[in-house]
Write a protein that holds these residues in place. Structure first.
Motif, PDB file in Angstrom:
ATOM      1  N   GLU A 270       0.041  -1.414   0.026  1.00  0.00           N
ATOM      2  CA  GLU A 270      -0.104  -0.071   0.676  1.00  0.00           C
ATOM      3  C   GLU A 270       0.691   1.595   0.070  1.00  0.00           C
ATOM      4  N   VAL A 271       2.701   1.296  -0.160  1.00  0.00           N
ATOM      5  CA  VAL A 271       2.528   2.493   0.764  1.00  0.00           C
ATOM      6  C   VAL A 271       3.665   2.782  -0.827  1.00  0.00           C
ATOM      7  N   GLN A 272       3.221   1.716  -1.475  1.00  0.00           N
ATOM      8  CA  GLN A 272       3.997   2.151  -2.707  1.00  0.00           C
ATOM      9  C   GLN A 272       2.689   2.532  -3.719  1.00  0.00           C
TER      10      GLN A 272
ATOM     11  N   HIS B 175      -8.960   2.220   1.190  1.00  0.00           N
ATOM     12  CA  HIS B 175      -8.286   1.842   0.691  1.00  0.00           C
ATOM     13  C   HIS B 175      -7.648   0.608  -0.378  1.00  0.00           C
ATOM     14  N   ALA B 176      -8.857  -0.298  -0.838  1.00  0.00           N
ATOM     15  CA  ALA B 176      -8.676  -0.458  -2.388  1.00  0.00           C
ATOM     16  C   ALA B 176      -8.343   0.618  -3.084  1.00  0.00           C
ATOM     17  N   ALA B 177      -9.326   1.786  -3.042  1.00  0.00           N
ATOM     18  CA  ALA B 177      -9.508   2.709  -4.026  1.00  0.00           C
ATOM     19  C   ALA B 177      -8.598   3.848  -3.806  1.00  0.00           C
ATOM     20  N   VAL B 178      -7.846   3.870  -3.019  1.00  0.00           N
ATOM     21  CA  VAL B 178      -5.894   4.129  -3.373  1.00  0.00           C
ATOM     22  C   VAL B 178      -5.354   3.449  -4.177  1.00  0.00           C
TER      23      VAL B 178
ATOM     24  N   LEU C  15      -0.780  -5.083  -7.932  1.00  0.00           N
ATOM     25  CA  LEU C  15      -0.735  -4.700  -7.133  1.00  0.00           C
ATOM     26  C   LEU C  15      -2.369  -4.973  -6.545  1.00  0.00           C
ATOM     27  N   THR C  16      -3.902  -4.451  -7.540  1.00  0.00           N
ATOM     28  CA  THR C  16      -5.160  -4.039  -7.311  1.00  0.00           C
ATOM     29  C   THR C  16      -5.617  -6.127  -6.866  1.00  0.00           C
ATOM     30  N   ASP C  17      -4.873  -7.538  -7.131  1.00  0.00           N
ATOM     31  CA  ASP C  17      -5.497  -8.311  -7.378  1.00  0.00           C
ATOM     32  C   ASP C  17      -4.440  -8.915  -6.131  1.00  0.00           C
ATOM     33  N   LEU C  18      -3.395  -8.531  -5.731  1.00  0.00           N
ATOM     34  CA  LEU C  18      -2.522  -8.415  -4.460  1.00  0.00           C
ATOM     35  C   LEU C  18      -3.302  -7.888  -3.388  1.00  0.00           C
ATOM     36  N   PHE C  19      -4.005  -6.952  -2.966  1.00  0.00           N
ATOM     37  CA  PHE C  19      -4.158  -5.679  -2.954  1.00  0.00           C
ATOM     38  C   PHE C  19      -6.004  -7.152  -2.011  1.00  0.00           C
TER      39      PHE C  19
END
Length: 245
Positions: free
Chosen positions: A103-105, A148-151, A160-164
């Motif tokens: 999430e930071v990246q 957080h998902a929107a970020v 990144l989306t799939d990993l989150f």
């Protein structure tokens, strides 16, 4: 020990389970070679094509490995856990540490790549999180995760989306437990509103450094609370007196 003939029913599934049980019981050692297809087919009472499909399923589970011209060899006695299963078994603090890396990246990338639609989605998610302050803990956690998902979505990186998304079930359960254990929303029903609003503002302003710093600070704070919650659960167990029978 003979494998034993199979009953009529889904033969591939039966063959797979019978072979899996023999591997788990150590009848074929790790590193050892399985009997050939013809031998296995004769012992199981099925055709070679059924054995071939069963071996393919076992290979997919990480139990065996076919080697061209050499045969099929045992790799492990237990199937390899897939990623969702491993996440469900992991400590929530371990999941959270990896979440921070993602999430930071993602926040930095979101500040560079956000579109007008992304900004609108972030504002809506922040408003929904604020509205959920009057709701129960599960609804509030769902609204928090949605923000957080929107970020992450604003980073426009599908990996990144799939990993989150893979993290979400474990995160949801851990955060709901945390809120119930520590009672943080009793003191502040909209816990963390200022930090989340600042994160949204940094992404909207296109400031990658600020967005990354804010995401890291907010997640570090929550990780600290999760750690304290885990310690609070363990402490009574360590301090309790033995129960006499």
């Amino acid at each position: 020990m003979p494998l034993g003939a199979l009953r009529p029913s889904p033969l591939v599934e039966q063959a797979t389970e019978r072979l899996r049980a023999h591997i788990a019981a150590g009848h074929w050692e790790v590193g050892g070679k399985l009997p050939g297809e013809t031998t296995l087919a004769r012992e199981l009472g099925v055709g070679r094509s059924t054995v071939r499909e069963a071996l393919r399923a076992l290979a997919g589970a990480g139990l065996v490995q076919p080697r061209q011209g050499a045969g099929v060899f045992v790799l492990a006695t237990e199937p390899a856990e897939d990623w969702p299963t491993r996440l469900r078994r992991a400590a929530v603090t371990d999941v959270y540490e990896v979440r921070m890396l993602v999430e930071v990246q993602a926040a930095r990338l979101a500040a560079r790549r956000r579109t007008a639609d992304d900004v609108a989605a972030l504002r809506a998610a922040l408003a929904a999180r604020r509205a959920a302050a009057t709701a129960d803990d599960p609804a509030f956690v769902d609204a928090d995760i949605a923000l957080h998902a929107a970020v992450v979505a604003a980073a426009h990186n599908p990996v990144l989306t799939d990993l989150f998304a893979e993290f979400v079930p474990a995160l949801r359960e851990g955060l709901i437990d945390l809120l119930a254990l520590l009672g943080v929303r009793t003191r502040d029903p909209n816990h963390g509103d200022a930090s989340h609003a600042a994160l949204v503002a940094a992404v909207e302003a296109g400031d990658p450094a600020a967005a990354g710093d804010l995401a890291e600070a907010e997640l570090t704070n929550t990780l600290g609370e999760l750690t304290r919650g885990a310690e609070a659960v363990q402490e009574p167990a360590r301090g309790s007196a033995p129960v006499s029978e």
